[in-house]
Design an enzyme around this catalytic site. Structure first.
Site, PDB file in Angstrom:
ATOM      1  N   HIS A   1       0.929  -1.202  -0.098  1.00 48.92           N
ATOM      2  CA  HIS A   1      -0.068  -0.056   0.058  1.00 48.92           C
ATOM      3  C   HIS A   1       0.810   1.306   0.187  1.00 48.92           C
ATOM      4  CE1 HIS A   1      -4.068  -1.634   1.187  1.00 48.92           C
ATOM      5  NE2 HIS A   1      -3.406  -2.737   0.597  1.00 48.92           N
TER       6      HIS A   1
ATOM      7  N   TYR B   1      -9.187   6.009   6.860  1.00 48.55           N
ATOM      8  CA  TYR B   1      -9.142   6.493   8.284  1.00 48.55           C
ATOM      9  C   TYR B   1     -10.003   7.586   8.401  1.00 48.55           C
ATOM     10  CZ  TYR B   1      -4.997   3.496   9.772  1.00 48.55           C
ATOM     11  OH  TYR B   1      -4.193   2.577  10.078  1.00 48.55           O
TER      12      TYR B   1
ATOM     13  N   PRO C   1      -4.470   0.821  18.938  1.00 48.60           N
ATOM     14  CA  PRO C   1      -4.076   0.109  17.480  1.00 48.60           C
ATOM     15  C   PRO C   1      -3.931   1.376  16.451  1.00 48.60           C
ATOM     16  CG  PRO C   1      -6.444  -0.056  18.330  1.00 48.60           C
ATOM     17  CD  PRO C   1      -5.862   0.388  19.618  1.00 48.60           C
TER      18      PRO C   1
ATOM     19  N   LYS D   1       1.061   0.122  14.924  1.00 51.54           N
ATOM     20  CA  LYS D   1       2.491  -0.066  15.518  1.00 51.54           C
ATOM     21  C   LYS D   1       2.815  -1.010  16.011  1.00 51.54           C
ATOM     22  CE  LYS D   1       4.513   3.458  13.393  1.00 51.54           C
ATOM     23  NZ  LYS D   1       4.306   2.744  12.150  1.00 51.54           N
TER      24      LYS D   1
ATOM     25  N   TYR E   1       4.250   6.550   9.567  1.00 50.70           N
ATOM     26  CA  TYR E   1       3.192   5.185   9.472  1.00 50.70           C
ATOM     27  C   TYR E   1       4.125   4.212   8.554  1.00 50.70           C
ATOM     28  CZ  TYR E   1      -1.108   2.862   8.257  1.00 50.70           C
ATOM     29  OH  TYR E   1      -2.126   2.142   8.062  1.00 50.70           O
TER      30      TYR E   1
HETATM   31  C1  DHB Z   1      -5.479  -2.612  10.901  1.00 49.29           C
HETATM   32  C2  DHB Z   1      -5.044  -2.476  12.000  1.00 49.29           C
HETATM   33  C3  DHB Z   1      -4.992  -1.251  12.568  1.00 49.29           C
HETATM   34  O1  DHB Z   1      -4.778  -0.821  13.689  1.00 49.29           O
HETATM   35  C4  DHB Z   1      -4.567  -0.147  11.673  1.00 49.29           C
HETATM   36  O2  DHB Z   1      -4.167   1.250  11.854  1.00 49.29           O
HETATM   37  C5  DHB Z   1      -4.655  -0.469  10.319  1.00 49.29           C
HETATM   38  C6  DHB Z   1      -5.144  -1.597   9.820  1.00 49.29           C
HETATM   39  C7  DHB Z   1      -5.859  -4.350  10.289  1.00 49.29           C
HETATM   40  O3  DHB Z   1      -6.288  -4.861  11.247  1.00 49.29           O
HETATM   41  O4  DHB Z   1      -6.029  -3.983   9.249  1.00 49.29           O
END
Ligand code: DHB
Length: 388
Positions: A74, A202, A291, A295, A383
């Protein structure tokens, strides 16, 4: 009682423990890994899905890694707010990318590669206690599936045993560390549907955050902000889809049967210290991040790179200088990742008691990030991951 001896006793067969055993084996250092779970349980637990570029490059060295073939690259994400999507172009801004490759798939690759290499992994063996940190023979005392006691003594003990780490108790005592809770969690689903977008979305909306992620052409992973005590079974599928659609205003999600649901709690934590004598903790045993920004596993991998280097110079070269500064070196990245995860979380979520000022300020912050190349570049750099 059974007793075994190895050079490095590793508690936990998650990404940190397995990758550490791989890097140590490359340096000619033997290890034994213990994990209370079965192989099947480890390989089927659903976790996050985003690997930093540096993590993928490390996995390239693991024979049979499918991160680049089954996973997908990505080159950006979408930040959506006020009903409009804005692309953050990682490749254009920082020349780096991430890979969408579920953690349990990476674990399958690592376990298969380590076992093929002759790695001693004891599944179903529960570490109860780690002792002797200040001695030359630190030891893990464990119980096997048949209830027998097993003592693993080593030159060094590593706790890669997750947030309920027993090795952490031996390293830090019962004093916790630095801790923060958040007034929300994520309601996560897996569903059978085609992807709703090519990249992750997001989304900040007045009702709260949503994340539209993917797993494969026919399975999607999505999350929406919820009460941390929410019951995952309390909502109907129609209610879940209604919530998700409202949280991504201006886009239409492809719906399909939901076959898995869970609620994730949000915490930030960093242990007071990461080493004591001949013991160290890494990954979730040492820290937890919320989450948002994915990270967790990447940070575990970064800890392990530093620890493997320090253990190689200690155990092969008799030089303790890198172990002595492991905490300081690892903490630098840990706190940057804590900041990034906290920042993404606070910028994107609706805080229950937010005022009108707070809400408008948050939109101003999002606008700053997407309209400023410097703002977008910070997000892209963090990121995709700082260099290892
Ligand atoms: C996923 C989980 C995340 O916390 C994130 O920031 C991006 C993707 C996932 O499970 O696909």
């Amino acid at each position: 009682m059974d007793a075994v001896r190895t050079r490095v006793a590793i508690v936990g067969a998650g990404p940190a423990g397995l990758l550490l055993s791989h890097l140590l084996a490359r340096a000619g250092i033997d290890s034994i890994i213990l994990d209370a779970r079965s192989r099947e349980e480890i390989e089927s637990t659903i976790r996050a899905g985003i690997l930093e570029q540096g993590t993928v490059e490390l996995l390239d060295d693991v024979p049979g890694s499918r991160a680049r073939t089954v996973g997908s690259r990505h080159d950006g994400i979408e930040l959506r707010f006020d009903g409009v999507g804005h692309r953050i172009d990682f490749a254009g801004l920082v020349g780096r990318s991430v890979w969408l490759y579920p953690q349990h798939e990476a674990l399958r690759d690592l376990i298969a590669a380590r076992l093929a290499d002759g790695q001693d992994i004891r599944f179903g063996v529960t570490a109860r206690e780690a002792v002797g940190a200040e001695s030359d023979t630190p030891t893990v005392i464990a119980t096997t599936l048949d209830g027998e006691e097993l003592e693993v003594s080593a030159d060094f003990v590593v706790g890669a045993d997750g947030s309920r780490s027993v090795v952490r108790t031996a390293v830090c005592g019962s004093h916790g560390g630095h801790f923060r809770e958040y007034p929300f969690g994520w309601f996560g689903i897996l569903c059978e549907a085609p992807p709703s977008a090519d990249e992750l979305i997001y989304s900040n909306s007045p009702d709260g955050f949503a994340l539209i992620s993917q797993r494969s052409p026919s399975v999607q992973r999505m999350y929406f902000q919820c009460d941390p005590d929410a019951d995952p079974d309390a909502l109907s599928e129609a209610q879940i889809w209604d919530t998700l659609q409202r949280r991504v205003p201006g886009a239409t999600l492809h719906e399909g049967p939901i076959f898995k649901r869970d609620v994730l709690r949000f915490r930030s934590f960093v242990a007071r210290s990461l080493t004591r004598g001949r013991m160290a903790i890494v990954g979730d045993a040492a820290h937890t991040v919320p989450p948002t920004g994915a990270k967790g596993m990447n940070l575990a991998v970064a800890d392990v790179v530093l620890l493997a280097e320090a253990l190689e110079s200690l155990l092969s070269g008799g030089d303790a200088s890198l172990i002595e500064i492991f905490d300081e070196r690892a903490s630098a990245r840990i706190w940057k990742a804590q900041h990034f995860s906290w920042w993404m979380t606070s910028m994107l979520h609706a805080v229950p008691e937010a005022s009108d000022f707070d809400r408008r300020r948050q939109l101003g912050e999002l606008r700053t990030v997407v309209e400023s190349e410097a703002g977008s570049a910070y997000l892209a750099e963090a990121y995709t991951g700082w260099p290892l």
